[in-house]
Design an enzyme around this catalytic site. Structure first.
Site, short mmCIF file in Angstrom:
data_model
loop_
_atom_site.label_atom_id
_atom_site.label_comp_id
_atom_site.label_asym_id
_atom_site.label_seq_id
_atom_site.Cartn_x
_atom_site.Cartn_y
_atom_site.Cartn_z
N GLY A 1 0.81 -1.21 0.00
CA GLY A 1 0.00 0.00 0.00
C GLY A 1 0.84 1.26 0.00
O GLY A 1 0.53 2.23 -0.69
N TYR B 1 -5.96 -18.11 5.64
CA TYR B 1 -5.55 -17.01 4.75
C TYR B 1 -5.87 -17.36 3.30
O TYR B 1 -6.42 -16.55 2.55
CB TYR B 1 -4.05 -16.73 4.91
CG TYR B 1 -3.53 -15.74 3.90
CD1 TYR B 1 -3.76 -14.38 4.05
CD2 TYR B 1 -2.82 -16.17 2.77
CE1 TYR B 1 -3.30 -13.46 3.12
CE2 TYR B 1 -2.35 -15.26 1.84
CZ TYR B 1 -2.59 -13.92 2.02
OH TYR B 1 -2.14 -13.02 1.09
#
Length: 497
Positions: A224, A376
């Site tokens: 990010g 996950y």
């Protein structure tokens, strides 16, 4: 035994000379030099090309009581000479020719090296040349004809040239071989890394994004952060949706220090995808303060090894990686559809590996008995199914896999010191940097296009900065059921169930 081997350029400049006896070096070089005149005469009188049109074997040039000198010329006028002891009667004509061809092959390999300058003396290790010298000791030994195996008699010896260096100690030879092997291994690793860097791809477009606003969740670290930095470098406005505002402000300061004040705007906003209350507050703030939204990047996610839960008591892989962004998009859906906002879903190729939608345990911590983090993997499969349903409902959605990256994503795993020692070379070789992984996010947020044939419903996603198709077999029943179960989970949490 071969007493001397010489390679001479077309201008009669010596390119390589090796003698078996240092004491006779001057005399042997003199004989080689004298043989050049014979070669010139032979070439001048024999203009007829050979059968293969590529080389001219001249045979014996000079014969003395001590030595016989043989010659060979290539079509580029490079001269090869071999001096053989006259006392050695085991050599035959076809064997000498084979030796020349082997020598020619060695020479060709050496001059094909891109670092070799034509016309310069050969310093290739193929000729056993030391770095500090120009002349080497080379013995070329061929066993007497009577001692060879029967199947080798009357046949050319393809590997007749066998360099031997008896004056070099064995331990030095072994050390050199070990160094060469280590250097070769290191070179192979570096080449493999360079190949992977090229394969992973890079966003080459650099058009301005001024006037476009992006929201990136988890923008203060890892992928990010790198995506944010790349977008504001191109004059975009980025809303950094982060759980920790102190870290968000620190990331902004770091980006400003690198890019200066001429980059795009950075707007920090608090968002915790593990809290429905925080998500609703964030969506309300976006609707109130952001006039137009070009792209929403659902990047934030995590992987943990011990049970952790969201504020609504869902295990975090389901609650943060899937359900949190499900609610966020739902709260912004009217403007996302009206403005044709790009919705980027960061999935992973782990959705193809031991992943399933376990409807009986949605939101629960389950130990699957696998070495992989199945929770996950399952959440990344949910991301893909979710993107498929968004596309079917008219959203401008793009799903991607950033690749396995070296970031702080697995900070919850607390590796031991020996893990760093063992896995650091593997990490360097196989894992992308955060900047490399962010290329797929940047591409999906700015350039990738979906078509009726290439879209999430058909299993297409961005990987290595291009579209590829998932190996997973998606089914519509699971896709619709996951959407309904996710909506029901949000509704139940809102009612306090």
């Amino acid at each position: 035994m071969c007493a001397c081997v010489a390679i001479v350029g077309k201008d009669n400049a010596p390119l390589y000379i090796a003698t078996a006896n240092v004491d006779k070096e001057i005399a042997l070089q003199y004989q080689v030099h004298a043989s050049l005149d014979v070669i010139d005469e032979r070439c001048a009188t024999n203009q007829k090309p050979t059968a293969d049109g590529r080389e001219l074997y001249l045979g014996s040039l000079i014969s003395t009581e001590q030595h016989k000198i043989y010659g060979y010329v290539t079509n580029t006028k490079i001269k090869f000479l071999i001096v053989i002891d006259a006392s050695n009667t085991s050599f035959r004509e076809n064997e000498v020719r084979a030796m020349f061809r082997n020598l020619h092959n060695l020479y060709t390999d050496a001059v094909c090296n891109p670092f070799y300058t034509p016309g310069e003396p050969l310093t290739s290790q193929s000729f056993d040349r030391a770095r500090e010298g120009n002349i080497f000791l080379v013995n070329l030994i061929l066993p007497p004809h009577s001692q060879r195996p029967k199947h080798e008699k009357n046949q050319p010896k393809p590997n007749a040239l066998q360099p031997v260096m008896p004056l070099i100690p064995l331990e030095v030879t072994l050390s050199t071989a070990g160094t060469a092997a280590a250097t070769g291994l290191l070179g192979s690793i570096v080449l493999l890394r360079l190949y992977k860097l090229r394969k992973w791809g890079w966003v080459k477009s650099n058009f301005s994004l001024q006037g476009k606003t992006f929201i990136i969740t988890g923008a203060n670290t890892g992928l990010g952060y790198e995506a944010t930095k790349a977008l504001v470098r191109r004059q975009a406005t980025v809303v950094m949706a982060c759980r920790n505002m102190a870290k968000a402000n620190a990331a902004i300061a770091q980006i400003r220090s690198e890019l200066g004040e001429g980059a795009g705007a950075l707007l920090p906003m608090e968002l915790d995808l593990g809290s429905f209350r925080s998500i609703r507050k964030f969506a309300s703030e976006v609707n109130r303060t952001i006039p137009s939204l070009y792209c929403l990047v659902n990047n934030a996610g995590l992987a943990v090894r011990v049970p952790e839960y969201t504020e609504e008591n869902y295990e975090v892989h389901f609650g943060v990686n899937h359900l949190g962004q499900f609610l966020l998009v739902d709260l912004l859906k009217e403007r996302l559809l009206a403005e044709r906002t790009r919705v980027v879903v960061v999935s992973s190729r782990m959705h193809e590996i031991e992943a399933e939608i376990d409807f009986g345990n949605l939101g629960r911590w389950v130990e699957y008995g696998s070495r992989l983090n199945r929770l996950y993997n399952n959440s990344k499969l949910m991301n893909f199914y979710y993107a498929r349903e968004l596309y079917k409902r008219g959203f401008n959605v793009h799903v991607l896999c950033p690749g396995l990256c070296h970031t702080d994503f697995f900070r919850h795993y607390e590796p031991k010191w020996y893990h760093y020692l063992v896995f650091s070379p593997i990490v360097w070789l196989l894992l992308r940097s955060a900047e490399q992984g962010a290329q797929n996010i940047i591409f999906a947020a700015t350039e990738s296009e979906t078509t009726p044939d290439r879209n999430p419903v058909r299993g297409f996603f961005v990987s290595n900065v291009k579209m590829r198709r998932s190996k997973f077999h998606f089914d519509e029943e699971t896709s619709i059921r996951l959407w309904n179960e996710s909506a029901r989970a949000i509704e139940n949490a809102s009612k306090g169930k």
